[in-house]
Scaffold this motif. Structure first.
Motif, short mmCIF file in Angstrom:
data_model
loop_
_atom_site.label_atom_id
_atom_site.label_comp_id
_atom_site.label_asym_id
_atom_site.label_seq_id
_atom_site.Cartn_x
_atom_site.Cartn_y
_atom_site.Cartn_z
N GLY A 116 4.46 3.00 8.60
CA GLY A 116 3.69 3.95 9.39
C GLY A 116 2.89 4.96 8.61
N VAL A 117 2.75 4.77 7.29
CA VAL A 117 2.00 5.74 6.48
C VAL A 117 0.75 5.13 5.87
CG1 VAL A 117 3.98 7.21 5.96
CG2 VAL A 117 3.49 5.24 4.50
N GLY A 118 0.32 3.99 6.39
CA GLY A 118 -0.91 3.40 5.89
C GLY A 118 -0.66 2.19 5.02
N SER A 119 -1.62 1.92 4.15
CA SER A 119 -1.62 0.70 3.34
C SER A 119 -1.08 0.98 1.94
CB SER A 119 -3.04 0.14 3.25
OG SER A 119 -3.09 -0.93 2.33
N LEU A 120 -0.32 0.03 1.42
CA LEU A 120 0.18 0.15 0.05
C LEU A 120 -0.95 0.08 -0.96
CD1 LEU A 120 2.53 0.30 -1.97
CD2 LEU A 120 2.72 -2.19 -1.80
N ALA A 121 -1.99 -0.69 -0.64
CA ALA A 121 -3.12 -0.82 -1.57
C ALA A 121 -3.81 0.51 -1.81
CB ALA A 121 -4.12 -1.85 -1.03
N ALA A 122 -3.70 1.45 -0.87
CA ALA A 122 -4.34 2.76 -1.01
C ALA A 122 -3.41 3.80 -1.61
CB ALA A 122 -4.84 3.25 0.35
N HIS A 123 -2.17 3.43 -1.92
CA HIS A 123 -1.25 4.37 -2.57
C HIS A 123 -1.85 4.77 -3.92
CE1 HIS A 123 2.32 6.04 -4.44
NE2 HIS A 123 2.94 5.99 -3.28
N PRO A 124 -1.83 6.05 -4.27
CA PRO A 124 -2.48 6.49 -5.51
C PRO A 124 -2.04 5.73 -6.75
CG PRO A 124 -1.87 8.39 -4.18
CD PRO A 124 -1.29 7.20 -3.50
N VAL A 125 -0.74 5.43 -6.88
CA VAL A 125 -0.26 4.72 -8.06
C VAL A 125 -0.77 3.28 -8.07
CG1 VAL A 125 1.80 3.99 -9.31
CG2 VAL A 125 1.77 6.20 -8.18
N VAL A 126 -0.77 2.64 -6.91
CA VAL A 126 -1.27 1.26 -6.82
C VAL A 126 -2.77 1.22 -7.08
CG1 VAL A 126 -1.50 -0.74 -5.32
CG2 VAL A 126 0.58 0.64 -5.23
N ALA A 127 -3.51 2.17 -6.51
CA ALA A 127 -4.95 2.21 -6.72
C ALA A 127 -5.30 2.46 -8.18
CB ALA A 127 -5.58 3.28 -5.83
N ALA A 128 -4.49 3.27 -8.87
CA ALA A 128 -4.74 3.52 -10.29
C ALA A 128 -4.49 2.28 -11.13
CB ALA A 128 -3.85 4.67 -10.77
N ALA A 129 -3.57 1.41 -10.69
CA ALA A 129 -3.24 0.22 -11.46
C ALA A 129 -4.10 -0.98 -11.09
CB ALA A 129 -1.77 -0.13 -11.27
N LEU A 130 -4.32 -1.20 -9.79
CA LEU A 130 -5.06 -2.37 -9.31
C LEU A 130 -6.52 -2.09 -9.03
CD1 LEU A 130 -2.46 -3.92 -6.84
CD2 LEU A 130 -2.88 -4.53 -9.21
N GLY A 131 -6.90 -0.83 -9.06
CA GLY A 131 -8.26 -0.48 -8.72
C GLY A 131 -8.36 0.01 -7.29
N PRO A 132 -9.51 0.55 -6.90
CA PRO A 132 -9.68 1.08 -5.54
C PRO A 132 -9.39 0.00 -4.50
CG PRO A 132 -11.53 1.70 -6.94
CD PRO A 132 -10.73 0.69 -7.71
N PRO A 133 -8.83 0.39 -3.36
CA PRO A 133 -8.54 -0.61 -2.32
C PRO A 133 -9.82 -1.18 -1.74
CG PRO A 133 -8.17 1.61 -1.49
CD PRO A 133 -8.43 1.75 -2.96
N PRO A 134 -9.77 -2.43 -1.28
CA PRO A 134 -10.97 -3.04 -0.68
C PRO A 134 -11.20 -2.48 0.72
CG PRO A 134 -9.10 -4.51 -0.46
CD PRO A 134 -8.61 -3.33 -1.25
N PRO A 135 -12.34 -2.79 1.33
CA PRO A 135 -12.56 -2.39 2.73
C PRO A 135 -11.50 -2.98 3.64
CG PRO A 135 -14.61 -3.09 1.71
CD PRO A 135 -13.52 -3.46 0.75
N ALA A 136 -11.21 -2.27 4.70
CA ALA A 136 -10.17 -2.73 5.62
C ALA A 136 -10.53 -4.06 6.27
CB ALA A 136 -9.93 -1.67 6.70
N SER A 137 -11.82 -4.35 6.42
CA SER A 137 -12.23 -5.59 7.06
C SER A 137 -11.92 -6.81 6.21
CB SER A 137 -13.73 -5.56 7.37
OG SER A 137 -14.46 -5.31 6.18
N SER A 138 -11.67 -6.61 4.90
CA SER A 138 -11.38 -7.74 4.03
C SER A 138 -9.89 -7.98 3.87
CB SER A 138 -11.98 -7.50 2.64
OG SER A 138 -11.35 -6.40 1.99
N VAL A 139 -9.08 -7.25 4.62
CA VAL A 139 -7.62 -7.36 4.53
C VAL A 139 -7.13 -8.18 5.70
CG1 VAL A 139 -5.45 -6.09 4.56
CG2 VAL A 139 -7.40 -5.19 3.30
N THR A 140 -6.25 -9.12 5.43
CA THR A 140 -5.64 -9.91 6.50
C THR A 140 -4.35 -9.27 6.92
OG1 THR A 140 -4.51 -11.29 4.88
CG2 THR A 140 -6.67 -12.03 5.62
N ARG A 141 -4.06 -9.30 8.20
CA ARG A 141 -2.86 -8.68 8.74
C ARG A 141 -1.92 -9.74 9.29
NH1 ARG A 141 -4.93 -3.30 12.03
NH2 ARG A 141 -6.02 -2.33 10.29
#
Length: 241
Positions: free
Chosen positions: A197-222
């Protein structure tokens, strides 16, 4: 010998009184002040916190962006909704301790930060999907179970005022037949980080620093039904490169 050691000690500063080690306070000394009483819990702010997180996620969805609604973002949005400068004006002088839902968000954020940092440091190749799966298992092992609600098409964290997050669920059973049925259900329904309930893991600051900025939400499969999120590719990371 003790007299020689006493003479070797530095003299006390002006106005101070020398007290031997292990001795009690001298006569006339002011005793220690009692500890302040605990601050009152404010579960009434849980609904405001849930609404604030929902607004953050909805705004990100309109902007076609992934977002992680952490503790400070939730506090800032709560102040914005109520038109105050800080949560102290609402009586929450220690928000994480007084507002149960904010405390839960802070625990998720801190434990996720520690887990992701350790996970990446111990592997030469990291995939977001595998890390998300193990992170959710790690959070659930500390009884941080997914607790969300759907509002306006957005999966947000939901308040549960009648449940203590430290309590152990009594609904578990040791019956192997029921356990096999639950395991089969878990195979069909994948619980992802978005279910926290707190959003996407890809946008977590630590993950974004390691993997790069998160992609657009439209490119994410749910995933179906649980709101789990994963990138289309494996998002491999080689921190040794």
């Amino acid at each position: 010998r003790e007299r020689a050691l006493a003479q070797m000690q530095y003299p006390p500063p002006p106005g101070a009184m020398w007290v031997p080690v292990g001795a009690g306070p001298p006569g006339g000394a002011i005793p220690f002040a009692p500890a302040p009483p605990p601050l009152p819990m404010l579960p009434s702010l849980d609904s405001l916190c849930s609404r604030a997180v929902g607004d953050i996620l909805r705004n990100a969805e309109r902007a076609d962006a992934l977002v992680f609604a952490g503790f400070h973002a939730a506090c800032t949005k709560m102040c914005e909704l109520e038109g105050v400068a800080n949560l102290g004006q609402l009586g929450a002088h220690d928000p994480a301790a007084q507002v149960p839902l904010l405390g839960r968000i802070l625990r998720i954020e801190q434990m996720s930060t520690a887990f992701v940092g350790s996970y990446i440091a111990q592997r030469s190749i990291v995939t977001l999907r595998d890390m998300e799966k193990e992170l959710v298992t790690f959070l659930r092992s500390y009884n941080l179970q997914p607790r969300t609600e759907i509002s306006g098409g957005v999966t947000r964290i939901a308040p549960d005022l009648a449940t203590n997050s430290e309590e152990i669920s009594l609904d578990d059973t040791d019956d192997p037949r029921v356990a096999d049925e639950d395991a089969a259900a878990d195979e069909n329904v994948r619980v992802g980080f978005r279910c926290m309930g707190v959003g996407s893991l890809a946008a977590h600051p630590v993950v974004a620093a390691a993997l790069g900025p998160p992609p657009p939400a439209s490119s994410v499969t749910r995933g179906r039904g649980d709101g789990a999120a994963a990138r289309d590719d494996d998002d491999e990371l080689d921190p040794l490169a």
